[in-house]
Design a protein around this motif. Structure first.
Motif, PDB file in Angstrom:
ATOM      1  N   PRO A   1      -7.089  30.307  55.179  1.00 29.75           N
ATOM      2  CA  PRO A   1      -6.066  30.596  54.174  1.00 29.75           C
ATOM      3  C   PRO A   1      -5.274  31.847  54.531  1.00 29.75           C
ATOM      4  O   PRO A   1      -5.832  32.816  55.038  1.00 29.75           O
ATOM      5  N   GLY A   2      -3.995  31.810  54.264  1.00 30.82           N
ATOM      6  CA  GLY A   2      -3.148  32.970  54.471  1.00 30.82           C
ATOM      7  C   GLY A   2      -3.043  33.774  53.190  1.00 30.82           C
ATOM      8  O   GLY A   2      -3.411  33.300  52.116  1.00 30.82           O
ATOM      9  N   THR A   3      -2.561  34.991  53.308  1.00 29.72           N
ATOM     10  CA  THR A   3      -2.339  35.824  52.129  1.00 29.72           C
ATOM     11  C   THR A   3      -0.938  36.418  52.198  1.00 29.72           C
ATOM     12  O   THR A   3      -0.420  36.680  53.287  1.00 29.72           O
ATOM     13  N   VAL A   4      -0.361  36.617  51.032  1.00 32.41           N
ATOM     14  CA  VAL A   4       0.924  37.293  50.913  1.00 32.41           C
ATOM     15  C   VAL A   4       0.791  38.306  49.787  1.00 32.41           C
ATOM     16  O   VAL A   4       0.482  37.939  48.647  1.00 32.41           O
ATOM     17  N   ASP A   5       0.986  39.576  50.113  1.00 31.45           N
ATOM     18  CA  ASP A   5       0.995  40.632  49.104  1.00 31.45           C
ATOM     19  C   ASP A   5       2.382  40.624  48.466  1.00 31.45           C
ATOM     20  O   ASP A   5       3.381  40.897  49.133  1.00 31.45           O
ATOM     21  N   VAL A   6       2.453  40.285  47.173  1.00 29.20           N
ATOM     22  CA  VAL A   6       3.759  40.135  46.523  1.00 29.20           C
ATOM     23  C   VAL A   6       4.520  41.451  46.455  1.00 29.20           C
ATOM     24  O   VAL A   6       5.755  41.444  46.437  1.00 29.20           O
ATOM     25  N   ASP A   7       3.808  42.570  46.420  1.00 26.05           N
ATOM     26  CA  ASP A   7       4.494  43.856  46.381  1.00 26.05           C
ATOM     27  C   ASP A   7       5.128  44.177  47.729  1.00 26.05           C
ATOM     28  O   ASP A   7       6.258  44.663  47.791  1.00 26.05           O
ATOM     29  N   GLU A   8       4.419  43.878  48.824  1.00 28.22           N
ATOM     30  CA  GLU A   8       4.988  44.086  50.153  1.00 28.22           C
ATOM     31  C   GLU A   8       6.127  43.102  50.411  1.00 28.22           C
ATOM     32  O   GLU A   8       7.147  43.459  50.994  1.00 28.22           O
ATOM     33  N   ALA A   9       5.948  41.862  49.977  1.00 27.26           N
ATOM     34  CA  ALA A   9       6.965  40.836  50.196  1.00 27.26           C
ATOM     35  C   ALA A   9       8.234  41.104  49.394  1.00 27.26           C
ATOM     36  O   ALA A   9       9.306  40.605  49.745  1.00 27.26           O
TER      37      ALA A   9
ATOM     38  N   THR B   1      -1.251  37.733  46.378  1.00 26.65           N
ATOM     39  CA  THR B   1      -2.170  38.789  45.979  1.00 26.65           C
ATOM     40  C   THR B   1      -1.436  40.121  45.885  1.00 26.65           C
ATOM     41  O   THR B   1      -0.238  40.199  46.107  1.00 26.65           O
ATOM     42  N   ARG B   2      -2.193  41.159  45.571  1.00 24.77           N
ATOM     43  CA  ARG B   2      -1.688  42.540  45.651  1.00 24.77           C
ATOM     44  C   ARG B   2      -2.863  43.473  45.836  1.00 24.77           C
ATOM     45  O   ARG B   2      -3.994  43.137  45.491  1.00 24.77           O
TER      46      ARG B   2
END
Length: 85
Positions: free
Chosen positions: A36-44, A11-12
């Protein structure tokens, strides 16, 4: 059964489709005892720039056990079937 699967949403911030997808995932995954987990692609991107490069223009992306399962929309029928395996 469900605890052997991992569901992650890429996500973002500010992504309206991502908010809808996360709500759908929470509802579906609750039936399987999964959060469910989330990963912010901008932070990652600070540590994994390839993640944003690969997925950043087609968010949200649902990962099942680390592999791309669907993007833009949650494929509920397919996800439920795969979580049952």
């Amino acid at each position: 059964m469900g605890d052997r699967h991992a569901v992650t949403l890429l996500t973002r911030a500010g992504c309206g489709l991502c908010i809808v997808a996360l709500d759908q995932l929470r509802s579906i995954c609750a039936d399987f005892g999964i959060e469910p987990g989330t990963v912010d692609v901008d932070e990652a991107a600070a540590t994994d720039p390839g993640l944003r490069a690969e997925y950043g223009d087609r968010l949200p992306v649902v990962l099942l056990d680390g592999r791309e399962h669907s993007y833009f929309d949650v494929d509920e029928t397919r996800l439920r079937a795969d979580l049952n395996r």
